[in-house]
Design a protein around this motif. Structure first.
Motif, short mmCIF file in Angstrom:
data_model
loop_
_atom_site.label_atom_id
_atom_site.label_comp_id
_atom_site.label_asym_id
_atom_site.label_seq_id
_atom_site.Cartn_x
_atom_site.Cartn_y
_atom_site.Cartn_z
N ASP A 1 0.85 -1.19 0.00
CA ASP A 1 0.00 0.00 0.00
C ASP A 1 0.88 1.23 0.00
OD1 ASP A 1 -2.64 -1.22 0.24
OD2 ASP A 1 -1.96 -1.86 2.22
N ALA A 2 0.74 2.06 -1.02
CA ALA A 2 1.48 3.31 -1.08
C ALA A 2 0.69 4.39 -0.34
CB ALA A 2 1.72 3.73 -2.53
N GLY A 3 1.31 4.96 0.67
CA GLY A 3 0.66 6.03 1.43
C GLY A 3 1.10 7.38 0.92
N ASP A 4 1.66 8.19 1.81
CA ASP A 4 2.10 9.52 1.42
C ASP A 4 3.24 9.44 0.41
OD1 ASP A 4 0.66 11.67 2.97
OD2 ASP A 4 1.24 10.36 4.62
N ALA A 5 3.30 10.43 -0.47
CA ALA A 5 4.38 10.54 -1.45
C ALA A 5 4.59 12.01 -1.73
CB ALA A 5 4.03 9.79 -2.73
N ASP A 6 5.86 12.39 -1.98
CA ASP A 6 6.13 13.81 -2.24
C ASP A 6 7.58 13.97 -2.67
OD1 ASP A 6 5.68 16.49 -2.47
OD2 ASP A 6 5.13 16.82 -0.38
#
Length: 628
Positions: A386-391
């Motif tokens: 599961d990919a959560g936050d990204a930036d």
């Protein structure tokens, strides 16, 4: 923060004594001011109507005096209210303002008569959105429609979304702008820029069946008044006959940290396959650049569509396949775009594709390549997790928080999409998984630090994404927040009354975003909760804690005025804004509270302004763009 879903056994806490009520009423009433109203103009409540959804709370005779005192203070200057669905059902879900479409952001005149507050400057106006989860409409709320205990806070405003669309509320007066964009599922997005103004990707469907979208990019001032039109774009798709509910055309947008560029991800159905791409708008000049197109996707799950092993089981009997518009992130220099595209079947995401694109512009047409370098989509970043936050967490470093169930890591990639390695979080989770709650991480781009906040275990981790290591970590003690003056006392009293009269709610916990960073990068502001997991029933707010970015030590605590679920910081760092959840009190118990927004003074923790009657819609504060 908590969404009531089912009632449990009633609590039996006692009420407050009459002398305490009288004292609280005098304290609050002495600081309350009526928001100004322009003669002949209608308020938001006038335009939206006053009909309420849901039952009206009945107050027992034994607590009638106390409850009436609270309601009188709360209702004395009602200005803001939410509009309900015509059938009395839940509010329509909103898409836009930092929330992916379908996921769980009268012009107000300046403060009349007077000069600006000493030392004040125009503040950034974070946007608010309504996630899909909806609560029953409260019948009344103990919080005031508008309250400024120490006088109006000049220059502070906040963007808000109600059932009828986005507005900007002047926190110094309570006045609202006209609707900026309508949350109709078209993909409209409102962005708060670092100078306190806004830019809107205002999209509307043209014709029947959602087969075409027109997008107007327009600027708005700090009070939500329309400015120049920057650009116009449009897309069309073919009719969808599968009945899976997928729109034949959709868009998503993002804006670079410096506010100069807008990336627009789009997807259209051409009758046999899905086409996707990313275009770029130069906000300074209005120039539109047609960017790269992504690989086409067929409309059904056939032998050409590979699925990661973990997600293949989610593909049910419905073999039709739909594609969401790519979500985008523009790097701080405006040279590279990362795009995330989701494939959906039978109501479930079965694959996520990641791409890196050279931003289109005068140097040529952008190109797309798989993020991480693998052309096999089953080996895409976080393919089996599961990919959560990204930036973008540093100049040229893009980071993704990935949880696989048994392990969690921060994945890192350079501007060309090359894999820079991962930073394991196993030591911070005891070998378990870091919750993939989007909105619990915040990046400080100048230092390359990614701060991850886990509100249930209260673990805070600072990841150096340039060096690829954990720089520091701590378990944060939320403690007991200091008093916030009369409003703090009023909230405590209303909470005790609600607990005595209304059963505790079994709830889900939503915090989005749960963390924010000051403009200078020196202080983190974190929402805290009594919840120990996402499914903690009846959990309430413990307020806000201010943490030093240098050593992760707690510097201050701010008491909750409601069940706080969303947070943002003003442009000059003088105020923290927090959104309160409707339908529950600060303790998480079911109560007739409406959504609210509170402005805290970061120097003292005092409540400077509150707008307490925003109806039954959930509001979500979106982090303003930071140019630093």
């Amino acid at each position: 923060m908590t969404r009531p879903t089912e009632r449990d056994a009633a609590t039996t806490n006692g009420g407050a004594e009459d002398p305490e009520v009288a004292s609280l009423v005098r304290l609050v009433a002495s600081g309350w001011t009526m928001p100004p109203r322009r003669v002949g103009s209608s308020t938001w409540r006038d335009r939206a109507g006053s009909r309420r959804r849901g039952p009206v709370a009945r107050i027992a005779a034994a607590t009638a005096v106390a409850a009436a005192a609270v309601v009188v203070v709360a209702g004395a200057g009602a200005l803001l209210g939410g509009r309900q669905a015509p059938d009395g059902g839940p509010s329509p879900a909103a898409s836009g303002v930092a929330v992916a479409p379908g996921s769980p952001p009268v012009a107000g005149s300046p403060s009349p008569g007077g000069s600006a507050e000493p030392g004040a400057s125009p503040l950034e106006t974070p946007a608010l959105v309504t996630p899909a989860p909806a609560t029953p409409a409260p019948a009344a709320t103990p919080l005031p429609a508008y309250l400024a205990p120490n006088g109006p806070v000049t220059g502070l405003s906040v963007g808000a979304i109600a059932d009828d669309g986005w507005h900007v509320a002047d926190m110094a007066t309570g006045a609202l702008s006209p609707t900026i964009a309508v949350p109709d599922g078209s993909g409209s997005r409102l962005f708060a820029l670092a100078d306190g103004t806004y830019v809107c990707a205002c999209a509307t469907f043209d014709g029947a069946g959602g087969r075409s979208i027109s997008l107007v990019v327009r600027r708005y001032d700090a009070l939500g008044r329309p400015g120049d039109e920057v650009a116009w774009l449009g897309w069309s798709g073919a009719r969808r006959e599968t009945g899976d509910g997928a729109l034949p055309v959709s868009i998503d947008a993002s804006v670079s940290a410096d506010g100069r560029s807008m990336a627009i991800g789009w997807t259209t159905w051409d009758g046999s396959s899905w086409r996707s791409g990313v275009d770029l708008v130069e906000l300074d000049t209005g120039m539109v650049w047609n960017g790269a197109t992504l690989p086409r996707v067929p409309g059904t799950l056939d032998g050409t569509v590979d699925l990661p092993a973990r997600w293949a089981a989610y593909a049910g009997s419905d073999r039709s396949l739909s594609v969401w518009a790519p979500q985008t992130w523009i790097d701080p220099r405006g040279r590279t775009i990362v795009a995330k595209r989701a494939l959906v079947t039978d109501g479930a995401i079965v694959r996520v594709d990641w791409f890196t694109l050279a931003a289109p512009g005068r140097t040529g047409v952008g190109f797309a390549a798989p993020l991480g370098g693998s052309s096999d989509p089953t080996h895409a970043p976080c393919a089996d997790g599961d990919a959560g936050d990204a930036d973008w967490t540093a100049q040229g470093v893009f980071s993704i928080v990935c949880s696989t169930g048994s392990d969690s890591s921060v994945l890192r990639y350079d501007a060309d999409g090359r894999d820079l390695g991962r930073v394991s979080l196993s030591a911070e989770t005891g070998g378990g998984s870091w919750p993939s709650l989007e909105g619990s991480a915040v990046a400080d781009v100048p230092t390359g630090t990614y701060y991850l906040w886990e509100p249930f275990t209260r673990r805070l981790v600072a990841v150096d994404t340039v060096a690829g290591r954990i720089a520091r970590s701590a378990t944060v003690d939320p403690g007991t927040a200091g008093g916030a003056g009369p409003l703090d006392a009023l909230g405590a009293l209303a909470g005790r009354l609600a607990e005595a009269l209304v059963p505790t709610a079994e709830a889900k916990v939503y915090l989005a975003p749960a963390a924010a960073i000051s403009p200078d990068g020196r202080t983190l502001y974190l929402l805290t909760t009594t919840a120990t997991s996402f499914t903690s029933g009846g959990a309430g707010s413990l307020g806000i804690i201010a943490v030093s970015a240098d050593d992760l030590a707690v510097r201050a605590r701010f008491a909750p005025t409601a069940d706080l679920r969303s947070i943002a910081v003003s442009a000059d760092g003088r105020y923290v804004l927090a959104a309160g959840t409707p339908g529950v009190d600060a303790s998480g118990a079911e109560a007739p509270w409406e959504a609210s927004v509170t402005a805290y003074d970061t120097a003292t923790g005092a409540v400077r302004a509150i707008v307490g009657r925003l109806g039954a819609s959930w509001v979500e504060l979106v982090q303003p763009l930071r140019g630093r």
